[in-house]
Design a protein around this motif. Structure first.
Motif, PDB file in Angstrom:
ATOM      1  N   VAL A  39      50.399  28.775  51.552  1.00 37.34           N
ATOM      2  CA  VAL A  39      49.924  28.377  50.223  1.00 37.34           C
ATOM      3  C   VAL A  39      50.110  26.868  50.051  1.00 37.34           C
ATOM      4  O   VAL A  39      51.242  26.398  50.000  1.00 37.34           O
ATOM      5  CB  VAL A  39      50.706  29.108  49.108  1.00 37.34           C
ATOM      6  N   PRO A  40      49.025  26.063  49.988  1.00 35.56           N
ATOM      7  CA  PRO A  40      47.635  26.489  50.210  1.00 35.56           C
ATOM      8  C   PRO A  40      47.355  26.584  51.708  1.00 35.56           C
ATOM      9  O   PRO A  40      48.143  26.111  52.528  1.00 35.56           O
ATOM     10  CB  PRO A  40      46.842  25.361  49.565  1.00 35.56           C
ATOM     11  N   ILE A  97      45.337  25.833  45.553  1.00 33.55           N
ATOM     12  CA  ILE A  97      45.992  25.550  44.270  1.00 33.55           C
ATOM     13  C   ILE A  97      45.027  24.706  43.450  1.00 33.55           C
ATOM     14  O   ILE A  97      44.523  23.685  43.920  1.00 33.55           O
ATOM     15  CB  ILE A  97      47.314  24.788  44.482  1.00 33.55           C
ATOM     16  N   THR A  98      44.749  25.146  42.226  1.00 33.81           N
ATOM     17  CA  THR A  98      43.764  24.437  41.418  1.00 33.81           C
ATOM     18  C   THR A  98      44.117  24.513  39.946  1.00 33.81           C
ATOM     19  O   THR A  98      44.796  25.445  39.507  1.00 33.81           O
ATOM     20  CB  THR A  98      42.356  25.022  41.635  1.00 33.81           C
ATOM     21  N   THR A 114      39.405  38.941  45.511  1.00 34.12           N
ATOM     22  CA  THR A 114      39.861  37.640  45.019  1.00 34.12           C
ATOM     23  C   THR A 114      40.722  37.841  43.775  1.00 34.12           C
ATOM     24  O   THR A 114      40.532  38.787  43.022  1.00 34.12           O
ATOM     25  CB  THR A 114      38.673  36.733  44.668  1.00 34.12           C
ATOM     26  N   ALA A 115      41.668  36.929  43.580  1.00 37.25           N
ATOM     27  CA  ALA A 115      42.541  37.014  42.412  1.00 37.25           C
ATOM     28  C   ALA A 115      43.072  35.626  42.085  1.00 37.25           C
ATOM     29  O   ALA A 115      43.041  34.719  42.921  1.00 37.25           O
ATOM     30  CB  ALA A 115      43.704  37.973  42.680  1.00 37.25           C
ATOM     31  N   ILE A 116      43.559  35.455  40.862  1.00 37.54           N
ATOM     32  CA  ILE A 116      44.127  34.177  40.449  1.00 37.54           C
ATOM     33  C   ILE A 116      45.492  34.437  39.807  1.00 37.54           C
ATOM     34  O   ILE A 116      45.679  35.439  39.113  1.00 37.54           O
ATOM     35  CB  ILE A 116      43.179  33.447  39.454  1.00 37.54           C
ATOM     36  N   PHE A 117      46.470  33.572  40.101  1.00 38.01           N
ATOM     37  CA  PHE A 117      47.839  33.754  39.609  1.00 38.01           C
ATOM     38  C   PHE A 117      48.368  32.440  39.037  1.00 38.01           C
ATOM     39  O   PHE A 117      47.886  31.365  39.376  1.00 38.01           O
ATOM     40  CB  PHE A 117      48.762  34.193  40.754  1.00 38.01           C
ATOM     41  N   ASP A 118      49.380  32.565  38.203  1.00 35.72           N
ATOM     42  CA  ASP A 118      50.105  31.397  37.698  1.00 35.72           C
ATOM     43  C   ASP A 118      51.047  30.944  38.801  1.00 35.72           C
ATOM     44  O   ASP A 118      52.030  31.616  39.115  1.00 35.72           O
ATOM     45  CB  ASP A 118      50.881  31.789  36.435  1.00 35.72           C
ATOM     46  N   PHE A 119      50.769  29.799  39.392  1.00 42.98           N
ATOM     47  CA  PHE A 119      51.535  29.334  40.551  1.00 42.98           C
ATOM     48  C   PHE A 119      53.023  29.180  40.229  1.00 42.98           C
ATOM     49  O   PHE A 119      53.886  29.489  41.055  1.00 42.98           O
ATOM     50  CB  PHE A 119      50.964  27.996  41.039  1.00 42.98           C
ATOM     51  N   ASP A 120      53.325  28.740  39.017  1.00 40.97           N
ATOM     52  CA  ASP A 120      54.723  28.504  38.641  1.00 40.97           C
ATOM     53  C   ASP A 120      55.545  29.786  38.604  1.00 40.97           C
ATOM     54  O   ASP A 120      56.773  29.750  38.660  1.00 40.97           O
ATOM     55  CB  ASP A 120      54.794  27.824  37.275  1.00 40.97           C
ATOM     56  N   LYS A 121      54.860  30.949  38.519  1.00 43.86           N
ATOM     57  CA  LYS A 121      55.577  32.226  38.421  1.00 43.86           C
ATOM     58  C   LYS A 121      55.614  32.999  39.735  1.00 43.86           C
ATOM     59  O   LYS A 121      56.166  34.099  39.794  1.00 43.86           O
ATOM     60  CB  LYS A 121      54.939  33.093  37.339  1.00 43.86           C
ATOM     61  N   LEU A 122      55.035  32.415  40.805  1.00 48.90           N
ATOM     62  CA  LEU A 122      55.011  33.121  42.099  1.00 48.90           C
ATOM     63  C   LEU A 122      56.330  32.939  42.843  1.00 48.90           C
ATOM     64  O   LEU A 122      56.786  31.813  43.025  1.00 48.90           O
ATOM     65  CB  LEU A 122      53.874  32.597  42.978  1.00 48.90           C
TER      66      LEU A 122
END
Length: 410
Positions: A330-331, A347-348, A360-368
Motif C-alpha cells: 500500500v500503495p 492512496i488518494t 473494488t472498495a474504498i477505505f479510510d486510510f487513517d483507520k486501516l
C-alpha cells in the motif's frame, strides 16, 4: 399499444431501470439489438437514464468485423458512447476444451462484466425477445428442467443483466424497423439447423403455433407466472435453511422433516453449480440412510454426517498451501501467485468518481491497521458483519459460491 409503451411498461413493472442508471447495451447489429437500442434511446430522456453501446467480435465469421463497424457508425449517428471488444473464441474453445457456444458466451460476458466494473455501469441490457424466451423454455423442457428452468429468460438476471424487450416478438420488432426504415445486419448462422435452438425456432415453434396462434404469448405468460412462484419458494428456502443451520452443520432431523421441494432446493443451494438432478437425489437418499456417514460428491469433496448434522468437507490437501500469506503493498501491486490474481492499491484524496463493486472498495486510510494481509480460508473462519459475526462457510452458501471454488477465494 405502441411497442415503445409496451417496453416502457415492462421496464416499470419489473423495475429494470431506475432514474439515474447508466445502462450498457449489448448490440450486435442484428434486428433485436438494433430495435432495443432505438427504443431505449427514445425512452432514456423520459425515464432519466443514460445508455452506452458494447459490441463484441467473436472472430467466428468473416463479416463479424463489418457488423461491429456498422454498430460503431450507428452509435456515432445517435451520439451514444461505443465500446468494442474481441476474442478468438475458436482458440479459447480448443484451449479450454469447451464447445464454441460455451466459449463465445463466456468471452462475451467477460467483456461485458469487465466494462461494467471498469466504467461503473449499473445495468447490462441484452436484446432477448419473446421468441428467445419461448425457445429457452422449450430447450429446458427437452433437456429436463425444474420450475426455475421453465421460467425462461428472467426480466432481471444475475450481476445487473436485464432484458427490457422481452415482451416483444420478432415479427413486431421487424415491423417496427421496416416502418422506421432502420437498417440492421443479418447473421446467417441463425438459420443453420446445426444448433438446437435453431431447430426449435424453425421447426418446433411453427408447429405449435399452427395448432394455437397464441402459443408464444401463452408460454410467455406461463413463464412470468412461474417466475413469481419460483421466487416465493426461493424465499421460503432461504428462511428455512437458516433454521436447520448451526455451528455443527445442518440438522439432519429438521432437514428430513421438510417437503421434498425444499430438500432439493437446499441441496442445490449448498452444491451451487455442481447440483445436477442425479447428484441432488443421491445426496437426499444418503441423508435418509443411517448406514453410511460419508459420501463422495466429486473430486476431493465429501458430504459428512456426524452427531445428527451434515456438512461438506474437503478430504485432500489443496493444490496450493492454504497457509500462504501475502502482505498487501500500500500503495502498489500485490501478486497472489496461487490463483494468478493481483491486488492494486492507491492512496488518494479524490474519490468523487469512485464506484464500489465486487472487486473494488474504498477505505479510510487513517483507520486501516497496516500491514493488510491476504490469505486463504481456514476451517471455522468468521467475518464481522453489521449485527455480529458470520461463518465464512455460511457466507459462501448465501452468495452461491460453488464448493470447488471456495478454497481459492483470497
Amino acid at each position: 399499444m405502441s411497442l415503445k409503451k409496451k417496453v416502457s411498461d415492462f421496464i416499470k413493472e419489473f423495475k429494470l431501470i431506475s432514474k439515474g442508471d447508466s445502462v450498457l447495451l449489448g448490440v450486435s447489429g442484428g434486428p433485436d439489438s438494433v430495435f432495443m437500442l432505438h427504443i431505449l434511446n427514445e425512452l432514456k430522456k423520459e425515464t432519466g437514464f443514460s445508455i452506452s453501446i458494447a459490441s463484441f467480435n467473436h472472430k467466428l465469421r468473416e463479416e463479424a468485423a463489418d457488423e461491429c463497424d456498422f454498430v460503431r457508425k450507428m452509435s456515432s449517428e445517435l451520439g451514444v458512447p461505443f465500446f468494442y471488444g474481441e476474442s478468438d473464441v475458436k482458440k479459447v474453445s480448443e484451449e479450454k476444451k469447451i464447445s464454441i457456444e460455451e466459449a463465445a458466451r463466456a468471452e462475451r460476458f467477460r467483456f461485458l462484466f469487465n466494462l461494467k466494473e471498469e466504467k461503473g455501469f449499473d445495468k447490462i441490457a441484452l436484446a432477448h425477445n419473446k421468441d428467445d424466451f419461448v425457445e429457452t423454455v422449450l430447450m429446458h423442457l427437452l433437456k429436463g428442467s425444474g420450475l426455475n428452468g421453465l421460467t425462461g429468460i428472467k426480466p432481471a438476471s444475475f450481476n445487473g443483466i436485464i432484458h427490457p424487450i422481452l415482451p416483444i416478438d420478432r415479427e413486431e420488432l421487424a415491423e417496427y424497423l421496416r416502418e422506421n426504415k432502420i437498417l440492421y445486419r443479418t447473421d446467417l448462422t441463425n438459420y443453420s439447423l446445426t444448433y438446437l435452438r435453431n431447430k426449435i425456432r424453425h421447426q418446433i415453434v411453427p408447429l405449435f403455433t399452427a395448432m394455437n396462434e397464441n402459443f408464444k404469448e401463452r408460454v410467455f405468460r406461463m413463464g412470468l407466472l412461474l417466475l413469481e412462484e419460483d421466487r416465493f419458494l426461493s424465499d421460503i428456502v432461504k428462511k428455512d435453511i437458516e433454521i436447520i443451520r448451526s455451528e455443527s452443520g445442518f440438522s439432519i432431523r429438521i432437514f428430513l422433516s421438510l417437503p421434498i421441494f425444499e430438500k432439493r432446493r437446499i441441496i442445490k443451494l449448498l452444491l451451487g453449480d455442481s447440483s445436477g438432478f442425479d447428484r441432488v437425489e443421491r445426496v437426499i437418499k444418503f441423508l435418509e440412510t443411517p448406514l453410511s456417514n460419508k459420501m463422495s460428491l466429486y473430486g476431493n469433496l465429501f458430504l459428512i454426517k456426524k452427531n445428527g448434522y451434515f456438512y461438506v468437507k474437503e478430504d485432500k490437501a489443496h493444490p496450493f498451501s492454504v497457509s500462504a500469506r501475502y502482505p498487501v503493498n500500500v500503495p502498489g501491486e500485490t501478486v497472489i501467485k496461487e490463483i494468478s490474481a493481483r491486488i492494486v492499491t492507491e492512496i488518494t484524496n479524490d474519490f468523487r468518481n469512485f464506484r464500489p463493486s465486487k472487486e473494488t472498495a474504498i477505505f479510510d486510510f487513517d483507520k486501516l491497521p497496516l500491514p493488510l494481509i491476504v490469505r486463504f480460508r481456514n476451517e471455522g473462519d468468521k467475518i464481522r458483519i453489521e449485527n455480529g459475526t458470520k461463518k465464512l462457510q455460511d457466507l459462501f452458501v448465501d452468495l452461491k459460491v460453488p464448493l470447488e471454488k471456495r478454497p481459492y477465494v483470497p
